[in-house]
Design a protein around this motif. Structure first.
Motif, PDB file in Angstrom:
ATOM      1  N   ALA A 242       0.833  -1.189   0.000  1.00  0.00           N
ATOM      2  CA  ALA A 242       0.000   0.000   0.000  1.00  0.00           C
ATOM      3  C   ALA A 242       0.871   1.243   0.000  1.00  0.00           C
ATOM      4  O   ALA A 242       1.816   1.358   0.755  1.00  0.00           O
ATOM      5  CB  ALA A 242      -0.871  -0.015   1.247  1.00  0.00           C
ATOM      6  N   SER A 243       0.527   2.163  -0.853  1.00  0.00           N
ATOM      7  CA  SER A 243       1.312   3.381  -0.934  1.00  0.00           C
ATOM      8  C   SER A 243       0.723   4.435  -0.006  1.00  0.00           C
ATOM      9  O   SER A 243      -0.245   5.098  -0.328  1.00  0.00           O
ATOM     10  CB  SER A 243       1.325   3.882  -2.379  1.00  0.00           C
ATOM     11  N   GLU A 244       1.303   4.538   1.163  1.00  0.00           N
ATOM     12  CA  GLU A 244       0.851   5.542   2.124  1.00  0.00           C
ATOM     13  C   GLU A 244       1.600   6.850   1.923  1.00  0.00           C
ATOM     14  O   GLU A 244       1.196   7.882   2.439  1.00  0.00           O
ATOM     15  CB  GLU A 244       1.088   5.031   3.554  1.00  0.00           C
ATOM     16  N   TYR A 247      -0.212   9.986   0.757  1.00  0.00           N
ATOM     17  CA  TYR A 247      -1.024  10.681   1.759  1.00  0.00           C
ATOM     18  C   TYR A 247      -0.136  11.496   2.694  1.00  0.00           C
ATOM     19  O   TYR A 247      -0.484  12.609   3.089  1.00  0.00           O
ATOM     20  CB  TYR A 247      -1.864   9.678   2.549  1.00  0.00           C
ATOM     21  N   SER A 446     -20.624   3.012  10.430  1.00  0.00           N
ATOM     22  CA  SER A 446     -19.401   2.232  10.163  1.00  0.00           C
ATOM     23  C   SER A 446     -18.170   3.125  10.150  1.00  0.00           C
ATOM     24  O   SER A 446     -17.091   2.674   9.774  1.00  0.00           O
ATOM     25  CB  SER A 446     -19.534   1.505   8.822  1.00  0.00           C
ATOM     26  N   ARG A 467     -10.831   9.312   4.909  1.00  0.00           N
ATOM     27  CA  ARG A 467     -10.602   8.076   4.166  1.00  0.00           C
ATOM     28  C   ARG A 467     -10.541   6.884   5.126  1.00  0.00           C
ATOM     29  O   ARG A 467     -10.186   7.038   6.298  1.00  0.00           O
ATOM     30  CB  ARG A 467      -9.320   8.159   3.354  1.00  0.00           C
ATOM     31  N   GLN A 468     -10.875   5.721   4.580  1.00  0.00           N
ATOM     32  CA  GLN A 468     -10.782   4.494   5.375  1.00  0.00           C
ATOM     33  C   GLN A 468      -9.337   4.019   5.350  1.00  0.00           C
ATOM     34  O   GLN A 468      -8.709   3.976   4.301  1.00  0.00           O
ATOM     35  CB  GLN A 468     -11.671   3.408   4.786  1.00  0.00           C
ATOM     36  N   LYS A 469      -8.864   3.660   6.508  1.00  0.00           N
ATOM     37  CA  LYS A 469      -7.487   3.182   6.567  1.00  0.00           C
ATOM     38  C   LYS A 469      -7.438   1.964   7.475  1.00  0.00           C
ATOM     39  O   LYS A 469      -8.177   1.869   8.445  1.00  0.00           O
ATOM     40  CB  LYS A 469      -6.570   4.283   7.109  1.00  0.00           C
ATOM     41  N   ARG A 470      -6.579   1.031   7.129  1.00  0.00           N
ATOM     42  CA  ARG A 470      -6.518  -0.191   7.920  1.00  0.00           C
ATOM     43  C   ARG A 470      -5.090  -0.501   8.335  1.00  0.00           C
ATOM     44  O   ARG A 470      -4.546  -1.529   8.005  1.00  0.00           O
ATOM     45  CB  ARG A 470      -7.101  -1.358   7.131  1.00  0.00           C
ATOM     46  N   GLY A 471      -4.496   0.392   9.044  1.00  0.00           N
ATOM     47  CA  GLY A 471      -3.168   0.101   9.574  1.00  0.00           C
ATOM     48  C   GLY A 471      -2.086   0.224   8.518  1.00  0.00           C
ATOM     49  O   GLY A 471      -2.355   0.460   7.345  1.00  0.00           O
ATOM     50  N   MET A 472      -0.854   0.072   8.989  1.00  0.00           N
ATOM     51  CA  MET A 472       0.267   0.189   8.068  1.00  0.00           C
ATOM     52  C   MET A 472       0.458  -1.149   7.355  1.00  0.00           C
ATOM     53  O   MET A 472       0.697  -2.169   7.990  1.00  0.00           O
ATOM     54  CB  MET A 472       1.537   0.555   8.837  1.00  0.00           C
ATOM     55  N   GLY A 473       0.318  -1.144   6.050  1.00  0.00           N
ATOM     56  CA  GLY A 473       0.402  -2.398   5.298  1.00  0.00           C
ATOM     57  C   GLY A 473       1.806  -2.659   4.809  1.00  0.00           C
ATOM     58  O   GLY A 473       2.186  -2.202   3.736  1.00  0.00           O
TER      59      GLY A 473
END
Lengths: 575, 431
Positions: A242-244, A247, A446, A467-473
């Motif tokens: 994932a390209s964080e 952001y 949600s 934005r939805q984010k789910r931790g550092m991938g």
């Protein structure tokens, strides 16, 4: 010496090392030997009061994260509730030895053996649950706990340790439901928290570990608002995962702060592996450790203080709470209907709990099979302190994932580079305030961390806030199946695992071939492999078991000597 | 047959002498293959099928998935490749022509070998043709038979002409040309079918009997799901929990698939609600729908069989008051579609008159969303059930469907769920 020997080391990175009890002259010699000769011991047989802080190193009572005090014939070792600084102890005859790094205590042990209970805990959670450490004979003080010993002048003996909770996370009696009030209060609390964290800073610049997610972006925004010179550091995983970074770039641009891109390529991660393991002291099996080590390393070139966004998820009901809510809805329609909240919570760790028979060496399995991973959760999920589900989850997250994993590892990685580590969300007034929030203000439909987003939406670009984010991938699986493929054959070689008699020798091959079951697939494969690698590296480092080809005759009965594409083709053909 | 408890190999004599039990540990055998008329199953084979289907007892599955799985295992034992069929043709024709033809030639003082070869070839072509039409054979086997027909036809044609010149027989030449051309024609006719419908080798009642016997001896199978309970007994969900919502919804066209996903914790791993179009789980259906309506950015993933009912599922959801009528909710089809079936090979395609009838009654809106070829496929009565796939494959496919549309739908490059797919994505498709 018949009374007390105490010692404090005040170098950087800071450490507490000391002993207390009834020893002889050799005790002080041993104590000196535990320390560098360049660091003269501070001896004070009358009174000891040493307090350590992740953010300020040696500190006063209010800001201490770990402490060792002696008063009235009592030794007290304690840690604050966030668990940012660890503290370990061992007993040798009538002397209690304590240190803020477990490895300092290793030379005191006559025999260095692995604690099977700790290994099992590690395999379930990816960290070793307190009060265990992976070495038999060394204990860890749990966060929010004080452990004390008293001594008897008559018998010249010290008592058994007494453990007591010094702090409990508990839900407020009345919950805040008004959104406007909550937003105003939260904005004030955040600003107050950043004021406290920056009050001792002069003109010196600080670093922010900026993931591009909400929490670290808030920290950066507040620092800028407070007039602090900020420099941001963000990871670049290259093409994989994932390209964080984009952001992070957006946040830096909006706040007008410089952003340093830190290369976290698989080659750099591989090269920094040993240094990270040494810095961590204990095994931590999450994939973010080496990338965070690289971030801290980069930051240490420019600053002595870093800020992170750790802890936001725990306080404001991040996305990790959602699975438990979904499980609660469908609980009665699940075949294992009796599955308790504890079991549901255990599932959220996504490691090797439930796979015991498949992963352990038969001898280790015989010792593991009667252990209950649930026992390590009981205090944290105790419903006596909370009424609502989200408060219960918050307490559990703070005590388990936060205090036993996220915060101590963040401190260790920062301290390894001489950095003071500051976490905005480890602010006690702010944390306690969240226990007075109604659930709907945290998880709104949600939308996770709803009230936090509402409070900061004016400070950051909306696409960062909402934005939805789910931790550092961290793209561990991709790296394991490509760049690290051949390394796996060395790191987790069957001969090495066979010699250790802890894991099944072919465990790594079984993981990549999907033989552990359907749940360990995709990214879970990389997470499990990484957890195993970190354990093996820690063993090699802590127990001085060399982890290279020269130490063991490495076997070739594994798939990792094949080129990855050949193995993939073979797997496809086998299907 | 090996005992599944102690691994001791027991011959038929051993099993008979010990009244169907293991000679070593006395564990009873569930199956006696020598007494099974059509399909023969052994205890180790059944145990392995259960373990494999459940991915080492880590996944739940439906009885129908077990039926499909056993069927595939049993068929694969009897299948033969195209090369094998052509080799067999040479062997059978050569062997019988030389044996019978040689014997008769000696008696009649006249070489009958080419004529016997023609007769044997005719019989072989007939058997191949039957094999290519056998609905109880695998699609792969039927395709191999059809392709072999073409090759055998060419061999008969070429060899027949050469032999007829050698033996100077116009009649033989004529026979060879007619047989060869006819064989090629039949082969092409069968091969033109892009898909072959199949029937089960074993009936559902057979499987039920096997399962009863197996569980009687070896205990219940933990991962085998019971039929879904579709009774609407209301269950109260704590208001504290029902205040929240889900990130997404998966709607299945059967309760069995919804039950399967729930049992395998798909809702937990993906923070999604799972419902079937029939309203399963009925007891929490209304509450779940209320929760879902709290999410203005809800995405609905539609997971269905390749059948008239399946392809019309989105249409039904969009037009049902109970679901999403007058709603702008984003619906994404991640189910099986005819074009995927036609593009893939080895799927278990069934055919029925009811399905053909249902396809003809599809609404215009649904028909317009399908290509002519898709409609023809459905109107031929063909259908493929999701339960023909293993639970592991279904979960992989659904995961990939959700991950893919997360990227597309949000315009983000997040792709968190895709992490790890690089270099390891070969199982993640229906193909």
């Amino acid at each position: 010496m018949d009374k007390v020997a105490q010692l404090l080391r005040s170098a950087e990175p800071p450490q507490i090392v000391g002993c207390w009890g009834y020893g002889d002259d050799s005790t002080l010699e041993v104590l000196s030997a535990l320390l560098d000769a360049t660091c003269p011991p501070i001896l004070d047989v009358a009174l000891l009061d040493v307090r350590l802080s992740a953010s300020r190193f040696f500190t006063d009572r209010e800001q201490a994260d770990a402490w060792a005090t002696v008063a009235e014939e009592r030794l007290i070792l304690g840690r604050d509730a966030f668990g940012r600084v660890p503290l370990y102890w061992t007993q040798v005859e009538q002397v209690i030895w304590f240190a803020s790094r477990s490895q300092v205590l290793l030379p005191l042990l006559q025999e260095r053996s692995i604690s099977i209970e700790a290994l099992y805990g590690y395999s379930c959670f990816s960290y070793v649950p307190t009060p265990l450490t992976p070495v038999q004979g060394i204990g860890a003080i749990a966060a929010g706990t004080e452990m004390s010993w008293t001594r008897d002048e008559q018998t010249m003996c010290i008592s058994s340790p007494q453990s007591s909770r010094s702090f409990e996370w508990r839900e407020a009696d009345t919950l805040l439901v008004d959104e406007s009030d909550a937003i105003a209060q939260l904005q004030t609390l955040l600003k107050d928290a950043i004021d406290r964290e920056t009050s001792d800073l002069g003109d010196e610049p600080v670093g922010v570990l900026l993931s591009g997610g909400l929490d670290s972006s808030i920290v950066a925004a507040l620092l800028v608002q407070a007039g602090v010179k900020v420099r941001a550091y963000s990871l670049d995983f290259g093409g994989a995962g994932a390209s964080e970074y984009l952001y992070a770039e957006q946040v830096a641009r909006s706040l007008n702060i410089p952003l340093v891109k830190v290369d976290a390529s698989p080659q750099r991660i591989r090269n920094a592996l040993i240094s990270t393991v040494q810095a961590l002291d204990l095994p931590f099996g999450d994939g973010v450790t080496v990338p965070l080590f690289l971030l801290s390393e980069a930051a240490s070139r420019d600053t002595r203080v870093i800020f992170n966004g750790e802890g936001g998820d725990q306080l404001f009901a991040g996305w990790t709470n959602k699975p438990v809510i979904a499980a609660s809805v469908y609980q009665t329609h699940h075949p294992t209907e009796e599955e308790s909240f504890t079991h549901q919570y255990l599932h959220t760790f996504h490691r090797l709990w439930g796979y015991e028979a498949l992963v352990y060496d038969p001898m280790a399995y015989a010792r593991v099979k009667d252990l209950q991973a649930q026992d390590w959760l009981q205090d944290a999920i105790d419903p006596a302190f909370t009424t609502s589900l989200l408060s219960r989850l918050r307490r559990a997250s703070l005590m388990l994932k936060g205090a036993q994993n996220i915060h101590p590892r963040a401190t260790a990685l920062g301290w390894a580079h001489g950095l003071k580590v500051r976490s905005l969300f480890c602010d006690m007034p702010l944390a306690q305030w969240t226990f007075g929030l109604s659930g709907a203000l945290c998880l709104h439909g949600s939308c996770e961390k709803y009230i936090l987003k509402r409070a900061v939406e004016g400070w950051l670009p909306p696409e960062v806030v909402w934005r939805q984010k789910r931790g550092m991938g961290v793209p561990l699986t991709a790296w394991c199946f490509n760049e690290w493929w051949h390394d796996l054959g060395d790191w987790l070689n069957p001969n090495r695992l066979r010699a250790e008699q802890l894991w099944q020798p072919d465990l790594a091959a079984h993981v990549v071939e999907g033989k552990l079951g359907a749940a360990i697939a995709g990214r879970r494969m990389g997470e499990v492999l990484w957890m195993l690698i970190m354990w093996e590296m820690w063993m090699a480092n802590a127990l001085h078991q060399p982890c290279d080809r020269s130490a063991h005759r490495l076997s070739w009965n594994h798939p990792f000597w094949l080129p990855p594409w050949v193995w993939k083709y073979r797997q496809k053909w086998k299907e | 047959m090996k005992c599944i408890q102690c691994g001791t190999d027991n011959t038929l004599k051993d099993r008979t002498e010990h009244l169907g039990s293991c000679k070593n540990c006395q564990h009873r055998f569930a199956f006696e293959p020598t007494q099974m008329p059509a399909v023969k199953v052994t205890d180790p084979m059944f145990a392995k099928a259960i373990a494999d289907l459940s991915a080492n007892n880590s996944l739940f599955y439906t009885p129908k998935q077990l039926l499909y799985f056993l069927d595939r295992r049993l068929r694969s034992k009897a299948s033969m490749s195209k090369a094998g069929l052509i080799f067999l043709y040479f062997f059978v024709t050569g062997f019988f022509s030389l044996l019978i033809g040689g014997f008769l030639s000696d008696s009649l003082n006249f070489s009958l070998i080419p004529w016997v070869a023609i007769v044997v070839s005719t019989l072989y072509v007939y058997l191949l043709y039957r094999s290519s039409r056998a609905v109880r054979a695998t699609a792969k086997q039927r395709r191999a038979s059809a392709e072999s027909l073409i090759v055998v036809g060419v061999i008969i044609l070429v060899a027949g002409i050469i032999i007829s010149i050698t033996i100077e027989s116009f009649l033989f030449c004529a026979f060879s040309i007619v047989l060869g051309m006819m064989t090629i024609y039949l082969g092409r006719l069968q091969n033109r079918q892009s898909e072959f419908s199949q029937e089960f080798l074993i009936g559902q009642s057979d499987l039920a009997e096997w399962l009863m016997r197996w569980q009687d001896i070896n205990g219940s199978i933990a991962q085998l799901l019971p039929p879904p309970n579709e009774q609407a007994t209301p269950i109260t969900i704590s208001p504290e929990i029902s205040t929240y919502s889900f990130d997404r919804l998966v709607v299945c066209d059967t309760a069995a698939i919804a039950q399967l996903l729930i049992a395998n914790n798909f809702h937990f791993e993906n923070n999604c609600a799972i419902l079937s179009i029939t309203g399963y789980p009925q007891s929490i259906f209304d509450t779940t729908m209320q929760m879902l309506r709290r999410n203005p950015d809800l995405k609905v993933y539609v997971f269905h069989d390749c059948s008239p009912r399946g392809v019309g599922l989105i249409h039904r959801l969009s037009n049902s008051e109970r679901w999403f009528q007058n709603s702008n909710v984003l619906m994404i089809d991640v189910g099986l579609l005819p074009r995927q079936i036609r593009a893939a090979q080895g799927m278990f395609i069934q055919s029925s008159a009811e399905s053909a009838q249902a396809a003809k009654q599809l609404s215009d809106e649904v028909r317009n969303s399908l290509s002519t070829a898709d409609l023809q496929w459905l109107e031929a009565g063909n259908f493929v059930e999701l339960e023909s796939f293993s639970p592991q494959r279904l979960i992989q496919v659904l995961n990939r469907g959700i991950a893919g549309t997360q990227e597309l739908g949000s315009g983000e490059s997040d792709g968190f769920l895709l992490i790890g797919d690089r270099g390891y994505a070969y199982t993640d498709s229906f193909g």
